[in-house]
Design a protein around this motif. Structure first.
Motif, short mmCIF file in Angstrom:
data_model
loop_
_atom_site.label_atom_id
_atom_site.label_comp_id
_atom_site.label_asym_id
_atom_site.label_seq_id
_atom_site.Cartn_x
_atom_site.Cartn_y
_atom_site.Cartn_z
N THR A 316 -40.96 1.80 -12.35
CA THR A 316 -40.82 1.95 -10.89
C THR A 316 -41.78 3.01 -10.35
O THR A 316 -41.96 4.08 -10.95
CB THR A 316 -39.39 2.36 -10.53
OG1 THR A 316 -38.50 1.35 -11.03
CG2 THR A 316 -39.22 2.51 -9.03
N VAL A 317 -42.39 2.68 -9.21
CA VAL A 317 -43.23 3.64 -8.50
C VAL A 317 -42.33 4.48 -7.60
O VAL A 317 -41.61 3.95 -6.74
CB VAL A 317 -44.31 2.93 -7.66
CG1 VAL A 317 -45.12 3.95 -6.85
CG2 VAL A 317 -45.21 2.08 -8.55
N VAL A 318 -42.34 5.82 -7.82
CA VAL A 318 -41.54 6.73 -6.99
C VAL A 318 -42.26 7.00 -5.68
O VAL A 318 -41.71 6.78 -4.59
CB VAL A 318 -41.24 8.05 -7.74
CG1 VAL A 318 -40.46 9.00 -6.83
CG2 VAL A 318 -40.47 7.76 -9.02
N THR A 319 -43.51 7.41 -5.79
CA THR A 319 -44.31 7.66 -4.58
C THR A 319 -45.77 7.77 -4.96
O THR A 319 -46.12 8.16 -6.08
CB THR A 319 -43.87 8.96 -3.88
OG1 THR A 319 -44.65 9.12 -2.67
CG2 THR A 319 -44.10 10.18 -4.77
N VAL A 320 -46.63 7.38 -4.03
CA VAL A 320 -48.07 7.58 -4.20
C VAL A 320 -48.42 8.91 -3.59
O VAL A 320 -48.28 9.11 -2.37
CB VAL A 320 -48.87 6.43 -3.53
CG1 VAL A 320 -50.36 6.71 -3.64
CG2 VAL A 320 -48.52 5.09 -4.16
N VAL A 326 -50.12 9.33 -8.75
CA VAL A 326 -48.95 8.55 -8.38
C VAL A 326 -47.77 9.06 -9.22
O VAL A 326 -47.93 9.48 -10.36
CB VAL A 326 -49.18 7.05 -8.63
CG1 VAL A 326 -49.46 6.77 -10.10
CG2 VAL A 326 -47.99 6.22 -8.18
N GLN A 327 -46.59 9.04 -8.62
CA GLN A 327 -45.39 9.49 -9.33
C GLN A 327 -44.61 8.25 -9.77
O GLN A 327 -44.27 7.38 -8.97
CB GLN A 327 -44.55 10.39 -8.43
CG GLN A 327 -43.46 11.15 -9.19
CD GLN A 327 -42.73 12.13 -8.31
OE1 GLN A 327 -41.73 11.76 -7.70
NE2 GLN A 327 -43.22 13.36 -8.22
N LEU A 328 -44.31 8.19 -11.09
CA LEU A 328 -43.62 7.05 -11.68
C LEU A 328 -42.40 7.52 -12.46
O LEU A 328 -42.29 8.70 -12.80
CB LEU A 328 -44.56 6.31 -12.65
CG LEU A 328 -45.94 5.89 -12.17
CD1 LEU A 328 -46.75 5.37 -13.35
CD2 LEU A 328 -45.83 4.85 -11.08
#
Length: 367
Positions: A316-320, A326-328
């Motif tokens: 899942t991508v948490v935030t760009v 990018v935070q995953l």
């Protein structure tokens, strides 16, 4: 006046007119009755012997075996009878019909009726020619039955890996295609003797050294790598000439498309391999920038394998965070982690494929 200028047949003495048909002047001077007394419209042997390979159906002609493509022995008998016919040069509008009679498994009677025009007169002749089929084994089939081979292609890979299923199946396909192309040109010496898969790779026994060399060259052109050859003396032929068997050792590159590798002495980040044809090419999984090994390095850079695209899992991508980060979610610990964002990643994606290795977590392109 007419008696003095008349032409007489030299055999019976009857008046005649010199004809165009006849091998000699005397034959041309013969009247039709005398000429036809010795005339044979066709010359056909009393018996036709045909040597046929019982395995492949090839026919022996002259000093070699020929693939005739016949469906059965009757077709062969008709073709051989046609080849054996000798038609008189004086015949025009020549035609013939044949009625084959199968006497037994190896004998066919050919009932032939011939017709033509000679000296303006229609002529017919009927003959029966027995065709005897002699079943043998041609040189090619004898070699196949005896597991004959002149070259061996050993398909291996550099390093710890073994050839992939794709490489192995393609090697088989290449060998069969090359043999088929050679057979299509009439080369009866071309065949694949044996294809043997082993834990370390594929061994192919082939009928000629030419096939082995062509297979090795084609395989390295498609998948990269290199090949070498070595000769082994195996016997001497009937003329005392030494006969060698050639082994072609194909060494495919250590890395293949889909591998993620960490290049030694390189701080640009791991590379996803796209191709190893000629030299290794790929893309940096940290930035998305293209990578291409130098000519000197070719398809064998100093590197260690981190994994493959098949090892990737979606996370899942948490935030760009920005264009570079990018935070995953860590696919193992489910902790949020910031990793490099390559430019091939779509910022609107909710999930991305990642590879987790000793070098960290890296985003891979979508399949």
């Amino acid at each position: 006046m007419s008696t003095e200028s008349a032409t007489f047949c030299p055999r019976c003495g009857d008046p005649t007119t010199e004809a165009e048909t006849g091998a000699t002047r005397r034959e041309r001077a013969l009247c039709n009755d005398c000429y036809f007394d010795d005339f044979d419209l066709v010359d056909v042997p009393d018996t036709i012997e045909v040597r046929v390979c019982a395995r492949c159906g090839a026919v022996h002609r002259g000093n070699r075996w020929v693939d005739v493509g016949a469906q059965d022995y009757t077709d062969i008998a008709i073709e051989e009878t046609t080849e054996a016919l000798g038609v008189h040069v004086g015949a025009s509008e020549f035609d013939w019909q044949v009625r084959p009679e199968q006497v037994d498994a190896t004998t066919i009677r050919m009932h032939c009726r011939f017709s033509g025009i000679v000296r303006g007169e229609p002529m017919t002749e009927e003959v029966t020619v027995p065709v005897r089929i002699s079943k043998e084994t041609c040189l090619r089939c004898g070699r196949i039955a005896g597991d004959y081979y002149a070259s061996v292609v050993q398909v291996r890979a550099v390093g710890d890996r073994t050839p992939t299923t794709e490489e192995t199946e393609r090697a088989k396909e290449i060998a069969n295609d090359i043999v088929a192309d050679m057979e299509a040109t009439g080369d009866r010496n071309a065949f694949v003797t044996e294809l043997s898969e082993k834990p370390e790779g594929l061994d192919m026994k082939l009928s000629t050294t030419k096939i082995g060399k062509n297979v090795s060259r084609k395989l390295t052109e498609e998948f990269g790598g290199s090949f070498s050859d070595s000769e082994t003396l195996v016997t001497e032929d009937e003329d005392g000439n030494e006969v060698y068997r050639v082994t072609f050792a194909v060494r495919l590159p250590e890395f293949v498309a889909g591998d993620v590798i960490d290049l030694e002495d390189d701080d640009g980040g791991p590379v996803l391999v796209r191709s190893v044809r000629g030299n290794l090419k790929g893309v940096r999984v940290t930035t998305g920038e293209p990578y291409e090994a130098s000519y000197e390095v070719g398809d064998a850079p100093d590197a260690r394998k981190l994994g493959t695209t098949e090892d990737a899992v979606d996370t899942t991508v948490v935030t760009v965070e920005d264009e570079n980060a990018v935070q995953l979610l860590d696919p193992e610990t489910y902790e949020a982690k910031t990793v490099a964002r390559p430019d091939y990643m779509d910022e609107s994606s909710d999930t991305v494929p990642v590879l987790r290795s000793r070098e960290g977590i890296h985003v891979l392109p979508d399949a």
